[in-house]
Design an enzyme around this catalytic site. Structure first.
Site, PDB file in Angstrom:
ATOM      1  N   HIS A   1       9.097  80.232  62.601  1.00 31.07           N
ATOM      2  CA  HIS A   1       8.892  80.518  61.185  1.00 31.07           C
ATOM      3  C   HIS A   1       8.138  79.382  60.501  1.00 31.07           C
ATOM      4  O   HIS A   1       7.977  78.296  61.059  1.00 31.07           O
ATOM      5  CB  HIS A   1      10.238  80.734  60.468  1.00 31.07           C
ATOM      6  CG  HIS A   1      10.887  82.045  60.769  1.00 31.07           C
ATOM      7  ND1 HIS A   1      11.620  82.265  61.907  1.00 31.07           N
ATOM      8  CD2 HIS A   1      10.904  83.205  60.069  1.00 31.07           C
ATOM      9  CE1 HIS A   1      12.075  83.510  61.899  1.00 31.07           C
ATOM     10  NE2 HIS A   1      11.664  84.104  60.796  1.00 31.07           N
TER      11      HIS A   1
ATOM     12  N   LYS B   1      11.270  77.825  55.374  1.00 32.07           N
ATOM     13  CA  LYS B   1      12.498  78.595  55.613  1.00 32.07           C
ATOM     14  C   LYS B   1      13.688  77.646  55.615  1.00 32.07           C
ATOM     15  O   LYS B   1      13.648  76.587  56.252  1.00 32.07           O
ATOM     16  CB  LYS B   1      12.404  79.349  56.940  1.00 32.07           C
ATOM     17  CG  LYS B   1      13.575  80.272  57.217  1.00 32.07           C
ATOM     18  CD  LYS B   1      13.308  81.122  58.454  1.00 32.07           C
ATOM     19  CE  LYS B   1      14.494  82.028  58.762  1.00 32.07           C
ATOM     20  NZ  LYS B   1      14.829  82.935  57.660  1.00 32.07           N
TER      21      LYS B   1
END
EC number: 1.17.1.8
Length: 265
Positions: free
Chosen positions: A152, A156
């Protein structure tokens, strides 16, 4: 910021018999929430009622103006927001990550006093990721080894991702049902470089600028490997799943987890 009730003439002029779904969004200014607002506004069968953010008063939401709340806030606030909506008898679709079994048990307890209300939590709204997880559970019993890598963007806040944790639990359950032995691993380490272990499945988290949301489930036998990978390159990829969950909200009272509940799998 609080966006007041919005009405679009083109939607109110829908043909008779069509049901308009009135939607409020919590976390409307966030990375995902802003996309949800745009998706709801574009949907012909939905009406955006309230777009609320961090400091807005949730008391403005009620059954008089809202059929479904889409909750995309932050992990620290999500449980409180969901419980507030349950107490108002409003159905909730949750996309915020960081949900534990303990938190979900708290929601289940609250729903006992509101038996007609549904709370739906999605570890991931991308159809590709939901299908990848489903495929992984189908093949898990055929391979000696299994590991998960999730990748990611560095903004995040949780790691591993809720999607990866959910996938690990599902793969582990499939292996257990097939009476699979423990995954072989003779690595001599304290575990710090082998990722988080979830029911015997190692889960690795990568945070890299330029990525969005990606997951690989790796399976291995002697002499062969199978990799199931799902890539979401843009947050718009999550919107069909969000709208699908909104359209089904209320059909299954209680707590449901995973978009596969609404797919013909």
């Amino acid at each position: 910021m609080h966006n007041a009730i919005r009405r679009e003439a083109s939607k109110t002029e829908q043909k008779q018999g069509d049901k308009m779904i009135h939607v409020s969004v919590i976390g409307a200014q966030g990375r995902m929430g802003s996309h949800v607002v745009a998706a709801v506004n574009a949907a012909q069968d939905m009406q955006l009622v309230h777009a609320l953010d961090r400091d807005d008063d949730l008391n403005i939401i009620s059954t008089d103006n809202t059929d479904v709340v889409v909750e995309f806030s932050v992990p620290d606030a999500s449980l409180k927001n969901v419980l507030a909506m349950v107490n108002k008898n409003v159905n909730v679709v949750v996309g915020t990550t960081g949900w534990t079994e303990e938190k979900m048990d708290t929601v289940r307890e609250a729903l006992e006093e509101h038996p007609n209300i549904s709370v739906f939590i999605a570890p991931n709204f991308a159809i590709s990721t939901v299908l990848a997880e489903h495929f992984a559970t189908q093949v898990a019993k055929y391979f000696e080894s299994a590991e998960i890598i999730e990748l990611h963007h560095p903004d995040k806040v949780d790691a591993p991702s809720g999607t990866a944790l959910h996938t690990a639990h599902k793969v582990a359950a499939a292996r257990k049902a097939a009476n699979m032995p423990e995954i072989p691993d003779n690595t001599q380490t304290d575990g710090g470089s082998r990722g988080q272990v979830v029911e015997g499945i190692h889960v690795h988290a990568v945070r890299l600028r330029g990525l969005n949301a990606h997951e690989e489930v790796l399976f291995g036998n002697a002499g062969e490997q199978l990799v199931i990978r799902a890539d979401s390159f843009d947050r718009t990829s999550f919107m069909p799943g969000v709208l699908l969950a909104v359209r089904h909200a209320g059909e299954k009272p209680g707590l449901s987890v995973g978009l596969d509940n609404y797919l013909d799998l």
